[in-house]
Write a protein that holds these residues in place. Structure first.
Motif, mmCIF file in Angstrom:
data_model
loop_
_atom_site.group_PDB
_atom_site.id
_atom_site.type_symbol
_atom_site.label_atom_id
_atom_site.label_comp_id
_atom_site.label_asym_id
_atom_site.label_seq_id
_atom_site.Cartn_x
_atom_site.Cartn_y
_atom_site.Cartn_z
ATOM 1 N N VAL A 205 9.960 -13.950 3.489
ATOM 2 C CA VAL A 205 10.531 -13.129 3.141
ATOM 3 C C VAL A 205 9.423 -12.268 2.555
ATOM 4 O O VAL A 205 9.903 -10.963 2.463
ATOM 5 N N VAL A 206 7.973 -11.581 3.056
ATOM 6 C CA VAL A 206 7.045 -11.057 2.285
ATOM 7 C C VAL A 206 6.647 -9.802 3.741
ATOM 8 O O VAL A 206 6.570 -8.843 3.133
ATOM 9 N N ALA A 207 6.568 -10.569 4.752
ATOM 10 C CA ALA A 207 6.643 -9.293 5.819
ATOM 11 C C ALA A 207 7.876 -8.331 5.602
ATOM 12 O O ALA A 207 8.043 -7.612 6.456
ATOM 13 N N THR A 208 9.349 -9.272 5.225
ATOM 14 C CA THR A 208 9.857 -8.279 5.370
ATOM 15 C C THR A 208 10.119 -7.387 4.349
ATOM 16 O O THR A 208 9.964 -6.776 4.042
ATOM 17 N N CYS A 209 9.733 -7.615 2.811
ATOM 18 C CA CYS A 209 9.667 -6.990 1.915
ATOM 19 C C CYS A 209 8.519 -5.992 1.991
ATOM 20 O O CYS A 209 8.917 -4.612 1.478
ATOM 21 N N TYR A 210 7.295 -6.613 2.549
ATOM 22 C CA TYR A 210 6.525 -5.263 2.908
ATOM 23 C C TYR A 210 7.121 -4.257 3.691
ATOM 24 O O TYR A 210 6.381 -3.098 3.796
ATOM 25 N N THR A 211 8.248 -3.998 4.555
ATOM 26 C CA THR A 211 8.862 -2.703 5.419
ATOM 27 C C THR A 211 8.690 -1.726 4.577
ATOM 28 O O THR A 211 8.831 -0.988 5.239
ATOM 29 N N CYS A 212 9.425 -2.247 3.363
ATOM 30 C CA CYS A 212 9.341 -0.706 2.411
ATOM 31 C C CYS A 212 8.537 -0.864 1.541
ATOM 32 O O CYS A 212 7.703 0.583 1.321
ATOM 33 N N HIS A 213 8.126 -2.370 1.128
ATOM 34 C CA HIS A 213 7.431 -2.180 -0.025
ATOM 35 C C HIS A 213 5.732 -1.946 0.083
ATOM 36 O O HIS A 213 4.990 -3.040 0.138
ATOM 37 N N MET A 214 5.313 -1.051 1.033
ATOM 38 C CA MET A 214 3.668 -1.531 1.761
ATOM 39 C C MET A 214 2.334 -0.970 0.716
ATOM 40 O O MET A 214 1.719 -1.680 1.266
ATOM 41 N N GLU A 215 2.807 -0.831 -0.272
ATOM 42 C CA GLU A 215 1.766 -0.344 -1.522
ATOM 43 C C GLU A 215 1.991 -2.198 -1.952
ATOM 44 O O GLU A 215 0.078 -1.930 -2.430
ATOM 45 N N LYS A 216 2.374 -3.112 -1.715
ATOM 46 C CA LYS A 216 2.428 -3.772 -2.279
ATOM 47 C C LYS A 216 0.951 -4.757 -1.300
ATOM 48 O O LYS A 216 1.192 -5.891 -1.763
ATOM 49 N N ARG A 217 1.646 -4.741 -0.452
ATOM 50 C CA ARG A 217 0.632 -4.958 0.883
ATOM 51 C C ARG A 217 -0.856 -5.375 0.516
ATOM 52 O O ARG A 217 -1.227 -6.516 0.977
ATOM 53 N N GLY A 218 -1.216 -4.360 0.196
ATOM 54 C CA GLY A 218 -2.888 -4.594 -0.328
ATOM 55 C C GLY A 218 -3.465 -4.732 1.017
ATOM 56 O O GLY A 218 -3.540 -3.217 1.303
ATOM 57 N N PRO A 219 -5.075 -4.497 1.503
ATOM 58 C CA PRO A 219 -5.259 -5.652 0.670
ATOM 59 C C PRO A 219 -6.083 -5.099 -0.760
ATOM 60 O O PRO A 219 -6.929 -4.592 -0.884
ATOM 61 N N PHE A 220 -6.313 -6.888 -0.955
ATOM 62 C CA PHE A 220 -6.860 -6.455 -2.071
ATOM 63 C C PHE A 220 -8.194 -6.933 -3.187
ATOM 64 O O PHE A 220 -8.012 -7.924 -2.775
ATOM 65 N N VAL A 221 -8.949 -6.669 -4.051
ATOM 66 C CA VAL A 221 -9.579 -7.525 -4.625
ATOM 67 C C VAL A 221 -9.835 -8.665 -4.986
ATOM 68 O O VAL A 221 -9.639 -10.001 -3.988
ATOM 69 N N ARG A 222 -8.046 -8.424 -5.786
ATOM 70 C CA ARG A 222 -7.883 -9.598 -6.610
ATOM 71 C C ARG A 222 -6.251 -9.619 -6.240
ATOM 72 O O ARG A 222 -5.737 -9.002 -6.603
ATOM 73 N N SER A 223 -5.620 -10.940 -5.613
ATOM 74 C CA SER A 223 -4.910 -11.476 -4.992
ATOM 75 C C SER A 223 -3.570 -12.058 -5.745
ATOM 76 O O SER A 223 -4.693 -12.528 -6.354
ATOM 77 N N HIS A 224 -2.745 -11.541 -6.251
ATOM 78 C CA HIS A 224 -2.262 -12.555 -7.175
ATOM 79 C C HIS A 224 -1.293 -12.918 -6.254
ATOM 80 O O HIS A 224 -0.388 -12.896 -4.925
#
Length: 310
Positions: A205-224
């Motif tokens: 699901v997340v890989a599919t969502c990231y195709t449009c919502h790339m800014e949510k992909r990260g990487p981040f220092v702190r991940s939810h």
């Protein structure tokens, strides 16, 4: 009979014979597909279900040797072509389609898979639509010049004819722009089968969502953690009455996981402690935790620093 009359009679018979020959030759001529004359001598645009419009599709291209023929889909159908003398009604083709067809659904779908197996249809046999005994022609219009399910303007309506719940969801105040046709079903789902859940185009699901919502992909220092696990833990993708497609509004959504330690368990409470707690202002977690999908804030404080915008 006079000689003139005999000559006229012979001339008329010859003319009729020539006309019959010409008519037979015309009837035996292929119209839209190679070898379709055996069918088009009876089937034309005057029928309730016109068949010659297939010539306006890729299946009716004579120049394409892979386009197939009538018999490659419907079988040789000898008893349909030449009705036996001992029956009153012409038998159906060997393979026929539609809700009243006596041909098993697996055989009907295999006719299509003989050419279309592989690629986007690799996982058809293990997909939800195959498991539901759905045939290809339930969604696709083969003989029509316009296939609604392949048109972005009409595709959602084809899917909604079965998926009633999703039709209701996209009519909610917050929704993916499906009614506006900026997003359609196949942008996220592969109806022919997928290695991912829910017929996702990607493996998760997340890989599919990231195709449009790339800014949510990260990487981040702190991940939810829910972000990297499954977006639908928090969001209802087709539509919601809450902002940002959330399943519930904050703080109730957040408290499903962040409870009962520290201030997290008292946000939605009613009492002097909650009323005077500086963290409960507006009772909205996102007042402070604005970067909820992930943060580059280096502060490691489970009570105050996680996912803060700094």
């Amino acid at each position: 009979m006079s000689k003139n009359a005999g000559s006229i009679r012979k001339w008329v018979l010859a003319l009729l014979a020539g006309a019959a020959f010409i008519g037979h030759a015309y009837a035996a001529k292929d119209v839209v597909q190679v070898g379709d004359s055996v069918c088009t001598r009876c089937h034309d645009e005057g029928e309730a279900k016109p068949v010659l419009s297939i010539g306006q599709t890729r299946h009716g291209t004579m120049a394409d040797k892979n386009a197939g023929t009538c018999t490659s889909c419907h079988g040789e159908s000898p008893t349909h072509v030449s009705k036996p003398s001992d029956v009153t009604e012409r038998p159906k083709p060997t393979v026929n389609f539609g809700p009243k067809s006596a041909t098993p659904i697996d055989e009907r779908n295999q006719v299509c898979l003989n050419c279309h197996q592989g690629g986007q249809r690799t996982h058809w046999q293990t997909g939800a639509h195959a498991a539901a005994n759905l045939e290809c022609t339930s969604c696709h219009k083969i003989h029509s010049s316009e296939d609604p399910v392949r048109d972005r303007q009409t595709q959602p309506d084809v899917c909604f004819s079965c998926h009633k719940e999703q039709r209701a969801q996209v009519m909610r105040p917050n929704h993916h722009p499906i009614p506006e046709r900026k997003v359609v079903c196949v942008d996220c789902h592969n109806p022919h089968g997928s290695a991912g859940p829910k017929l996702m185009q990607r493996d998760s699901v997340v890989a599919t969502c990231y195709t449009c919502h790339m800014e949510k992909r990260g990487p981040f220092v702190r991940s939810h953690q829910p972000v990297t696990e499954d977006c639908t833990i928090c969001h209802t993708p087709h539509g919601s009455v809450n902002d940002n497609l959330l399943k519930q509004r904050a703080p109730f959504l957040c408290q499903q996981c962040h409870e009962p330690t520290s201030h997290q368990g008292t946000i939605a409470s009613t009492g002097m402690v909650a009323a005077t707690n500086r963290y409960t202002l507006g009772r909205g977690c996102l007042n402070c935790h604005t970067n909820i999908h992930g943060s580059n804030n280096p502060l490691d404080d489970t009570s105050n620093g996680r996912a803060l915008q700094r």
